[in-house]
Design a protein around this motif. Structure first.
Motif, mmCIF file in Angstrom:
data_model
loop_
_atom_site.group_PDB
_atom_site.id
_atom_site.type_symbol
_atom_site.label_atom_id
_atom_site.label_comp_id
_atom_site.label_asym_id
_atom_site.label_seq_id
_atom_site.Cartn_x
_atom_site.Cartn_y
_atom_site.Cartn_z
ATOM 1 N N THR B 3 0.959 -1.203 0.225
ATOM 2 C CA THR B 3 0.102 0.011 0.105
ATOM 3 C C THR B 3 0.728 1.129 0.129
ATOM 4 O OG1 THR B 3 -1.510 1.153 1.338
ATOM 5 C CG2 THR B 3 -0.267 0.039 2.481
ATOM 6 N N ARG B 11 -7.234 4.589 5.424
ATOM 7 C CA ARG B 11 -7.856 4.184 4.270
ATOM 8 C C ARG B 11 -9.206 4.418 3.763
ATOM 9 N NH1 ARG B 11 -5.089 -1.905 3.724
ATOM 10 N NH2 ARG B 11 -3.196 -1.246 4.719
ATOM 11 N N GLU B 94 -10.562 -2.558 -5.758
ATOM 12 C CA GLU B 94 -9.279 -1.770 -5.234
ATOM 13 C C GLU B 94 -10.195 -0.895 -3.949
ATOM 14 O OE1 GLU B 94 -6.019 -2.674 -7.175
ATOM 15 O OE2 GLU B 94 -6.178 -1.434 -5.522
ATOM 16 N N GLN B 98 -9.089 -1.609 0.131
ATOM 17 C CA GLN B 98 -8.717 -0.683 0.786
ATOM 18 C C GLN B 98 -9.676 -0.515 2.366
ATOM 19 O OE1 GLN B 98 -5.701 0.614 0.913
ATOM 20 N NE2 GLN B 98 -5.361 -0.116 -1.126
#
Lengths: 132, 146
Positions: B3, B11, B94, B98
Protein backbone atom coordinates in the motif's frame (compact mmCIF):
# COMPACT_ATOMS: atom_id res chain seq x y z
CA UNK A 1 16.54 -47.88 6.08
CA UNK A 2 19.23 -47.17 8.68
CA UNK A 3 18.73 -44.35 11.11
CA UNK A 4 21.26 -41.57 10.36
CA UNK A 5 21.44 -40.79 14.05
CA UNK A 6 21.95 -44.11 15.79
CA UNK A 7 22.42 -46.48 12.87
CA UNK A 8 19.56 -48.79 13.86
CA UNK A 9 17.78 -50.72 11.13
CA UNK A 10 14.19 -49.56 10.49
CA UNK A 11 11.45 -50.28 7.96
CA UNK A 12 11.75 -48.15 4.81
CA UNK A 13 8.41 -46.50 5.49
CA UNK A 14 8.99 -45.95 9.17
CA UNK A 15 8.24 -42.41 10.32
CA UNK A 16 10.57 -42.43 13.31
CA UNK A 17 13.44 -44.59 14.43
CA UNK A 18 12.34 -47.34 16.78
CA UNK A 19 15.64 -47.06 18.58
CA UNK A 20 16.20 -43.33 19.17
CA UNK A 21 13.00 -41.71 17.94
CA UNK A 22 14.64 -39.56 15.24
CA UNK A 23 12.32 -38.50 12.41
CA UNK A 24 13.12 -40.55 9.32
CA UNK A 25 10.77 -39.28 6.63
CA UNK A 26 11.46 -36.17 4.54
CA UNK A 27 10.63 -32.88 6.21
CA UNK A 28 8.32 -30.29 4.56
CA UNK A 29 10.43 -27.55 2.82
CA UNK A 30 10.75 -24.41 4.93
CA UNK A 31 8.46 -21.50 4.18
CA UNK A 32 9.81 -19.02 1.64
CA UNK A 33 11.09 -21.47 -0.92
CA UNK A 34 9.99 -20.52 -4.43
CA UNK A 35 7.14 -22.80 -5.32
CA UNK A 36 5.13 -21.80 -8.37
CA UNK A 37 1.62 -20.73 -7.46
CA UNK A 38 -1.12 -22.70 -9.26
CA UNK A 39 -2.46 -19.61 -10.96
CA UNK A 40 -2.77 -20.49 -14.64
CA UNK A 41 -6.33 -19.97 -15.75
CA UNK A 42 -7.68 -19.91 -12.23
CA UNK A 43 -10.18 -17.62 -10.54
CA UNK A 44 -8.34 -16.48 -7.44
CA UNK A 45 -9.79 -15.63 -4.08
CA UNK A 46 -9.23 -11.92 -3.68
CA UNK A 47 -6.02 -10.82 -2.03
CA UNK A 48 -3.88 -13.88 -2.72
CA UNK A 49 -1.54 -12.53 -5.36
CA UNK A 50 0.91 -9.70 -5.95
CA UNK A 51 -0.91 -6.52 -7.10
CA UNK A 52 -0.16 -5.63 -10.70
CA UNK A 53 -1.88 -2.21 -10.78
CA UNK A 54 -3.21 -3.05 -14.25
CA UNK A 55 -6.44 -1.10 -13.80
CA UNK A 56 -4.52 2.03 -12.83
CA UNK A 57 -2.03 1.45 -15.62
CA UNK A 58 -4.85 1.35 -18.17
CA UNK A 59 -6.43 4.49 -16.73
CA UNK A 60 -3.05 6.18 -16.68
CA UNK A 61 -2.40 5.33 -20.32
CA UNK A 62 -5.81 6.37 -21.59
CA UNK A 63 -6.56 9.40 -19.44
CA UNK A 64 -3.31 10.79 -18.12
CA UNK A 65 -0.09 10.28 -19.96
CA UNK A 66 0.50 7.62 -22.59
CA UNK A 67 4.33 7.62 -22.50
CA UNK A 68 4.26 6.88 -18.77
CA UNK A 69 1.27 4.59 -18.90
CA UNK A 70 2.89 2.13 -21.30
CA UNK A 71 5.76 1.25 -18.92
CA UNK A 72 3.13 0.79 -16.23
CA UNK A 73 1.33 -1.76 -18.37
CA UNK A 74 4.62 -3.46 -19.25
CA UNK A 75 5.49 -3.83 -15.57
CA UNK A 76 1.97 -4.99 -14.77
CA UNK A 77 2.46 -7.77 -17.31
CA UNK A 78 5.83 -8.52 -15.74
CA UNK A 79 4.21 -8.92 -12.31
CA UNK A 80 1.89 -11.64 -13.53
CA UNK A 81 4.61 -13.23 -15.62
CA UNK A 82 6.88 -13.56 -12.60
CA UNK A 83 4.07 -14.90 -10.44
CA UNK A 84 3.43 -17.53 -13.10
CA UNK A 85 6.98 -18.85 -12.81
CA UNK A 86 7.07 -18.54 -9.04
CA UNK A 87 9.45 -15.57 -8.80
CA UNK A 88 7.54 -13.74 -6.09
CA UNK A 89 10.39 -11.40 -5.23
CA UNK A 90 10.72 -10.40 -8.87
CA UNK A 91 6.96 -9.98 -9.07
CA UNK A 92 7.04 -7.65 -6.07
CA UNK A 93 9.80 -5.58 -7.67
CA UNK A 94 7.82 -5.34 -10.92
CA UNK A 95 4.76 -4.40 -8.87
CA UNK A 96 6.66 -1.50 -7.31
CA UNK A 97 7.76 -0.34 -10.75
CA UNK A 98 4.21 -0.56 -12.10
CA UNK A 99 2.98 1.50 -9.18
CA UNK A 100 5.71 4.09 -9.72
CA UNK A 101 4.87 4.56 -13.39
CA UNK A 102 1.18 4.89 -12.54
CA UNK A 103 2.05 7.72 -10.19
CA UNK A 104 4.35 9.34 -12.78
CA UNK A 105 1.59 9.22 -15.36
CA UNK A 106 -0.92 10.63 -12.91
CA UNK A 107 1.50 13.39 -11.96
CA UNK A 108 2.15 14.36 -15.57
CA UNK A 109 -1.58 14.40 -16.29
CA UNK A 110 -2.22 16.54 -13.23
CA UNK A 111 0.58 18.92 -14.20
CA UNK A 112 -0.85 19.22 -17.70
CA UNK A 113 -4.24 20.17 -16.25
CA UNK A 114 -2.53 22.66 -13.97
CA UNK A 115 -0.71 24.26 -16.87
CA UNK A 116 -3.95 24.43 -18.86
CA UNK A 117 -5.80 26.09 -15.98
CA UNK A 118 -2.96 28.57 -15.65
CA UNK A 119 -3.00 29.36 -19.36
CA UNK A 120 -6.77 29.84 -19.26
CA UNK A 121 -6.48 32.18 -16.33
CA UNK A 122 -3.88 34.37 -17.97
CA UNK A 123 -5.88 34.41 -21.15
CA UNK A 124 -3.50 32.57 -23.47
CA UNK A 125 -5.94 29.74 -24.04
CA UNK A 126 -9.65 30.20 -24.56
CA UNK A 127 -11.35 28.41 -21.74
CA UNK A 128 -14.86 28.16 -20.39
CA UNK A 129 -15.98 31.60 -21.39
CA UNK A 130 -15.05 31.51 -25.06
CA UNK A 131 -16.02 27.93 -25.85
CA UNK A 132 -19.63 28.41 -26.90
CA UNK B 1 -0.66 -6.08 1.27
CA UNK B 2 1.35 -3.50 -0.59
CA UNK B 3 0.00 0.00 0.00
CA UNK B 4 1.13 3.54 -0.65
CA UNK B 5 -0.85 4.94 2.26
CA UNK B 6 1.04 6.43 5.17
CA UNK B 7 -0.12 5.54 8.66
CA UNK B 8 -1.50 9.04 9.13
CA UNK B 9 -3.97 8.75 6.25
CA UNK B 10 -6.80 6.38 7.03
CA UNK B 11 -7.73 4.17 4.12
CA UNK B 12 -11.41 4.73 4.64
CA UNK B 13 -10.92 8.49 4.39
CA UNK B 14 -8.94 8.20 1.18
CA UNK B 15 -11.48 5.91 -0.44
CA UNK B 16 -14.27 8.26 0.66
CA UNK B 17 -12.48 11.29 -0.80
CA UNK B 18 -11.74 9.50 -4.06
CA UNK B 19 -15.30 8.23 -4.28
CA UNK B 20 -16.66 11.74 -3.78
CA UNK B 21 -14.26 13.15 -6.36
CA UNK B 22 -15.25 10.45 -8.83
CA UNK B 23 -18.91 11.08 -8.07
CA UNK B 24 -18.44 14.79 -8.66
CA UNK B 25 -16.71 14.02 -11.93
CA UNK B 26 -19.53 11.74 -13.02
CA UNK B 27 -22.14 14.38 -12.21
CA UNK B 28 -20.14 16.97 -14.12
CA UNK B 29 -19.80 14.58 -17.04
CA UNK B 30 -23.51 13.91 -17.02
CA UNK B 31 -24.36 17.60 -17.07
CA UNK B 32 -21.77 18.89 -19.52
CA UNK B 33 -20.73 17.45 -22.86
CA UNK B 34 -16.93 17.57 -23.25
CA UNK B 35 -17.50 18.03 -26.96
CA UNK B 36 -19.13 21.42 -26.57
CA UNK B 37 -18.32 22.61 -23.07
CA UNK B 38 -15.05 24.12 -21.94
CA UNK B 39 -15.44 22.75 -18.42
CA UNK B 40 -13.11 19.87 -19.16
CA UNK B 41 -9.44 20.42 -20.01
CA UNK B 42 -8.48 19.27 -23.50
CA UNK B 43 -5.90 16.63 -24.13
CA UNK B 44 -2.49 18.36 -24.43
CA UNK B 45 -1.33 15.95 -27.12
CA UNK B 46 -4.30 16.63 -29.33
CA UNK B 47 -4.23 20.33 -28.60
CA UNK B 48 -0.58 20.62 -29.63
CA UNK B 49 -0.32 18.09 -32.44
CA UNK B 50 -3.86 17.37 -33.59
CA UNK B 51 -3.21 13.64 -33.21
CA UNK B 52 -5.66 11.21 -31.63
CA UNK B 53 -4.19 9.35 -28.68
CA UNK B 54 -5.81 6.04 -27.64
CA UNK B 55 -7.88 7.90 -25.08
CA UNK B 56 -9.14 10.57 -27.44
CA UNK B 57 -12.87 10.77 -27.28
CA UNK B 58 -13.11 8.60 -24.19
CA UNK B 59 -14.41 11.42 -22.02
CA UNK B 60 -17.05 12.31 -24.61
CA UNK B 61 -17.84 8.62 -24.88
CA UNK B 62 -18.45 8.43 -21.13
CA UNK B 63 -20.78 11.42 -21.43
CA UNK B 64 -22.76 9.62 -24.11
CA UNK B 65 -22.89 6.48 -21.98
CA UNK B 66 -24.23 8.49 -19.06
CA UNK B 67 -27.07 9.48 -21.36
CA UNK B 68 -27.58 5.94 -22.58
CA UNK B 69 -26.22 6.51 -26.08
CA UNK B 70 -24.15 3.37 -26.61
CA UNK B 71 -23.80 3.89 -30.37
CA UNK B 72 -22.44 7.41 -30.07
CA UNK B 73 -20.10 6.32 -27.30
CA UNK B 74 -18.84 3.46 -29.45
CA UNK B 75 -18.23 5.87 -32.32
CA UNK B 76 -16.16 8.18 -30.14
CA UNK B 77 -13.84 5.62 -28.57
CA UNK B 78 -14.69 1.92 -28.96
CA UNK B 79 -11.74 0.78 -26.89
CA UNK B 80 -12.77 2.84 -23.88
CA UNK B 81 -16.29 1.48 -24.10
CA UNK B 82 -14.96 -2.08 -24.17
CA UNK B 83 -12.53 -1.54 -21.30
CA UNK B 84 -14.99 0.36 -19.10
CA UNK B 85 -16.64 -2.66 -17.38
CA UNK B 86 -13.27 -4.13 -16.47
CA UNK B 87 -11.96 -0.81 -15.19
CA UNK B 88 -15.08 -0.25 -13.08
CA UNK B 89 -14.83 -3.79 -11.67
CA UNK B 90 -11.12 -3.32 -10.97
CA UNK B 91 -11.60 0.02 -9.23
CA UNK B 92 -14.43 -1.40 -7.12
CA UNK B 93 -12.15 -4.27 -6.16
CA UNK B 94 -9.39 -1.83 -5.19
CA UNK B 95 -11.77 0.26 -3.10
CA UNK B 96 -13.06 -2.82 -1.28
CA UNK B 97 -9.48 -3.96 -0.75
CA UNK B 98 -8.69 -0.71 1.06
CA UNK B 99 -11.95 -0.68 2.99
CA UNK B 100 -12.30 -4.27 4.13
CA UNK B 101 -8.90 -5.74 3.28
CA UNK B 102 -10.35 -8.03 0.64
CA UNK B 103 -11.13 -7.15 -2.97
CA UNK B 104 -13.35 -8.86 -5.50
CA UNK B 105 -12.47 -12.27 -6.98
CA UNK B 106 -10.65 -11.91 -10.25
CA UNK B 107 -9.36 -14.04 -13.06
CA UNK B 108 -5.56 -14.26 -13.12
CA UNK B 109 -4.44 -12.71 -16.40
CA UNK B 110 -1.43 -14.41 -17.96
CA UNK B 111 1.37 -11.94 -18.66
CA UNK B 112 1.06 -12.43 -22.41
CA UNK B 113 -2.55 -11.23 -22.31
CA UNK B 114 -1.54 -8.02 -20.54
CA UNK B 115 1.24 -7.40 -23.02
CA UNK B 116 -1.23 -8.01 -25.85
CA UNK B 117 -3.53 -5.42 -24.31
CA UNK B 118 -0.69 -2.92 -24.19
CA UNK B 119 0.13 -3.58 -27.82
CA UNK B 120 -3.55 -3.25 -28.75
CA UNK B 121 -3.79 0.11 -27.02
CA UNK B 122 -0.70 1.44 -28.78
CA UNK B 123 -1.81 0.08 -32.16
CA UNK B 124 -5.23 1.64 -31.66
CA UNK B 125 -3.51 4.96 -31.00
CA UNK B 126 -1.48 4.69 -34.18
CA UNK B 127 -4.07 3.27 -36.54
CA UNK B 128 -6.85 5.70 -35.71
CA UNK B 129 -4.66 8.55 -36.93
CA UNK B 130 -4.29 7.11 -40.41
CA UNK B 131 -6.61 9.16 -42.61
CA UNK B 132 -7.18 6.23 -44.90
CA UNK B 133 -10.37 4.19 -45.01
CA UNK B 134 -11.14 1.98 -43.12
CA UNK B 135 -8.74 3.15 -40.41
CA UNK B 136 -10.33 6.54 -40.20
CA UNK B 137 -13.40 4.85 -38.79
CA UNK B 138 -11.51 4.58 -35.51
CA UNK B 139 -11.13 8.33 -35.18
CA UNK B 140 -13.45 9.90 -32.60
CA UNK B 141 -16.96 10.34 -33.82
CA UNK B 142 -16.48 8.86 -37.25
CA UNK B 143 -17.66 5.28 -36.76
CA UNK B 144 -21.32 6.16 -36.69
CA UNK B 145 -23.61 3.29 -37.64
CA UNK B 146 -26.09 3.94 -40.40
Amino acid sequence: MFCPQCGASNADTAAICTQCGRQLQAVVPPAGSPTPLPVQGVVLPPGTTVPNYLVFAILATVFCCLPAGIPAIVFAAQVNGKVQIGDIAGAQAASNNAKMWCWISFGVGLAAIGVWVLLVMIGVVSGIHNNR
Amino acid sequence: METFLTPSIRRRDLVAVLFLAAGFGVVLLRLFDPATSGVFPPCPLHYLTGLYCPGCGSLRAMHQLLHGNLREAWALNPMSVMLLPFVVYGLTSEALLQLRGCGLPHFFLPAVWIRALGVAIVLFGIVRNIPVHPFDLLAPGVLLPL
